[in-house]
Design an enzyme around this catalytic site. Structure first.
Site, short mmCIF file in Angstrom:
data_model
loop_
_atom_site.label_atom_id
_atom_site.label_comp_id
_atom_site.label_asym_id
_atom_site.label_seq_id
_atom_site.Cartn_x
_atom_site.Cartn_y
_atom_site.Cartn_z
CD GLU A 127 15.60 7.03 25.32
OE1 GLU A 127 15.43 7.54 24.20
OE2 GLU A 127 16.66 7.14 25.96
C1 HEC Z 1 13.28 3.36 23.35
C2 HEC Z 1 14.14 3.40 22.19
C3 HEC Z 1 15.64 3.41 22.41
C4 HEC Z 1 16.40 2.51 23.17
C5 HEC Z 1 15.92 1.35 23.99
C6 HEC Z 1 17.78 2.93 22.98
N1 HEC Z 1 17.85 4.03 22.17
FE1 HEC Z 1 19.52 4.93 21.55
N2 HEC Z 1 18.43 6.46 20.83
C7 HEC Z 1 17.04 6.52 20.80
C8 HEC Z 1 16.60 7.86 20.49
C9 HEC Z 1 15.17 8.34 20.35
C10 HEC Z 1 17.78 8.63 20.33
C11 HEC Z 1 17.84 10.13 20.06
C12 HEC Z 1 17.52 10.80 21.38
C13 HEC Z 1 17.83 12.26 21.43
O1 HEC Z 1 18.37 12.81 20.48
O2 HEC Z 1 17.55 12.87 22.47
C14 HEC Z 1 18.91 7.70 20.53
C15 HEC Z 1 20.26 8.06 20.39
C16 HEC Z 1 21.30 7.15 20.50
C17 HEC Z 1 22.68 7.43 20.14
C18 HEC Z 1 23.19 8.74 19.56
C19 HEC Z 1 23.19 8.71 18.06
C20 HEC Z 1 23.32 10.08 17.44
O3 HEC Z 1 23.55 10.16 16.23
O4 HEC Z 1 23.15 11.09 18.14
C21 HEC Z 1 23.41 6.30 20.41
C22 HEC Z 1 24.89 6.09 20.20
C23 HEC Z 1 22.49 5.33 20.97
N3 HEC Z 1 21.22 5.88 20.99
C24 HEC Z 1 22.84 4.09 21.47
C25 HEC Z 1 22.00 3.35 22.29
C26 HEC Z 1 22.43 2.26 23.17
C27 HEC Z 1 23.85 1.77 23.33
C28 HEC Z 1 21.32 1.79 23.79
C29 HEC Z 1 21.22 0.71 24.86
C30 HEC Z 1 22.00 0.94 26.07
C31 HEC Z 1 20.18 2.55 23.27
N4 HEC Z 1 20.64 3.49 22.40
C32 HEC Z 1 18.86 2.31 23.59
C33 HEC Z 1 16.20 5.46 21.05
C34 HEC Z 1 16.56 4.37 21.83
#
Ligand code: HEC
Ligand code: HEC
Length: 320
Positions: A127
């Site tokens: 990521e």
């Molecule tokens: C490359 C794409 C990507 C980036 C960049 C990214 N995310 Fe995500 N995010 C995801 C994905 C895919 C999931 C679900 C992953 C899993 O369930 O294992 C997620 C899950 C989450 C969740 C949990 C939501 C839930 O309902 O469970 C949060 C809060 C979140 N991200 C915040 C952030 C923050 C803050 C950042 C930056 C520091 C970030 N993400 C960067 C793709 C991304």
């Protein structure tokens, strides 16, 4: 005796008149979102900057906002997102809106706090692949960050304050004032007759046994395929379908996921942990069949869909 009864009736009538509505609301499986986020505005502004800053990722390619696009209800509309290089994420990207109300983060709930979740995503090689020394070095060269951090944090710009500012920002991302919340608060005209019937089906058929509370999900774990093996029907499955089992190695956790929030769900497709379902009506049918053992009729699906559409709230006063 009789006059005694009458007194009781009068008490009862007065009670229902004044407390009846609140008492009824308390019995609903869903409660409205609070209207204020209650976070420090300076730290929210700082977190907002970090959320959009590619310098948190290796090679400065990706920011949180690359996958969680706020103008698109906090998702990117793809089945799987693009991470660094040619990688795609293992799971569909959930929305960041209202994630503070999830009891657990991630599809398999492996992060129990937003702090933990943020540390994991920054470190995840697929990521952001961020290295804290590198991140701190780069951000320390930016005088505007230095002054912004020192205004809000005693220790200024540190790993802890970066994570904290992001957490505070995520906590500010709430979407109150959905038509359905207005309905719960007593505005009978806030949603259509179809949506009301859809809500009755949602409760009557037992969707609300899993999707409930202030986030209409986010607080329970359940198998996908309670009534019938979903993955057998869908075809081959891989590690990303195993859910909590990957971490616990317990058989009972196979295919078990966090029940997702249904707030803003009409805007957060495609659906399910693998993003395999394009349309909301299909997700509703799958739920009916695999979670409840019911084959929903077309008009029932439509009404439930109307109800789910009424769960779209507003961010900073603008509907998502
Ligand atoms: C490359 C794409 C990507 C980036 C960049 C990214 N995310 Fe995500 N995010 C995801 C994905 C895919 C999931 C679900 C992953 C899993 O369930 O294992 C997620 C899950 C989450 C969740 C949990 C939501 C839930 O309902 O469970 C949060 C809060 C979140 N991200 C915040 C952030 C923050 C803050 C950042 C930056 C520091 C970030 N993400 C960067 C793709 C991304
Ligand atoms: C036994 C618990 C359970 C019941 C009952 C249930 N669900 Fe779900 N629901 C889940 C789980 C778990 C998921 C996530 C599954 C996955 O992605 O692997 C989910 C996912 C969804 C999604 C997709 C959300 C998204 O963001 O991808 C929708 C929409 C949904 N449910 C609606 C409903 C409706 C409507 C009903 C009633 C007809 C219902 N659910 C009944 C547990 C349940």
């Amino acid at each position: 005796m009789k006059s005694h009864n009458i007194v009781i009736y009068i008490y009862l009538a007065v009670f229902i008149k004044f407390f009846g509505f609140q008492a009824c609301q308390a019995m609903e499986p869903i409660t409205p979102l609070p209207s204020k986020h209650g976070q420090d505005p300076d730290i929210v502004a700082l977190g907002e900057r970090l959320f959009h800053d590619v310098r948190l990722s290796h090679g400065q390619q990706t920011s949180c906002a690359s996958c969680h696009i706020l103008e698109q209800a906090g998702v990117d509309g793809l089945a799987k997102s693009y991470g660094l290089d040619e990688y795609t994420t293992l799971f569909n990207t959930p929305t960041v809106f209202n994630s503070r109300y999830n009891l657990y983060q991630y599809w398999d709930g492996r992060a129990e706090t937003l702090e933990g979740q943020i540390r994991m995503v920054i470190a995840n090689p697929k990521e952001m692949d961020g290295d804290w020394n590198e991140i701190l070095n780069i951000l320390h060269r930016d005088p505007s960050y230095i002054s912004q951090f020192s205004q809000s944090y005693e220790k200024g710009l540190t790993q802890e304050s970066i994570v904290d500012a992001l957490v505070v920002y995520i906590r500010s991302l709430i979407t109150p004032d959905a038509p359905f919340d207005r309905y719960l608060k007593g505005d009978q005209n806030a949603i259509t007759e179809d949506a009301k019937q859809g809500y009755a089906l949602f409760k009557g058929y037992g969707c609300s046994a899993c999707h409930q509370g202030v986030n209409i999900g986010g607080n329970l774990f359940q198998q996908l395929g309670v009534m019938e093996n979903y993955f057998e029907k869908r075809g081959k499955w891989d590690q990303s379908d195993l859910g909590r089992y990957v971490h616990s190695q317990k058989d009972k956790d196979r295919f078990v996921f966090k029940v997702p929030s249904l707030r803003n769900v009409a805007r957060t497709g495609p659906y399910l942990h693998d993003g395999s379902v394009e349309k909301l009506d299909k997700a509703i049918r799958i739920m009916g069949r695999y979670q409840l053992g019911r084959s929903l009729k077309d008009d029932e699906v439509l009404k439930i869909e109307r109800f789910l559409e009424s769960l779209t709230g507003s961010y900073q006063g603008v509907p998502l």
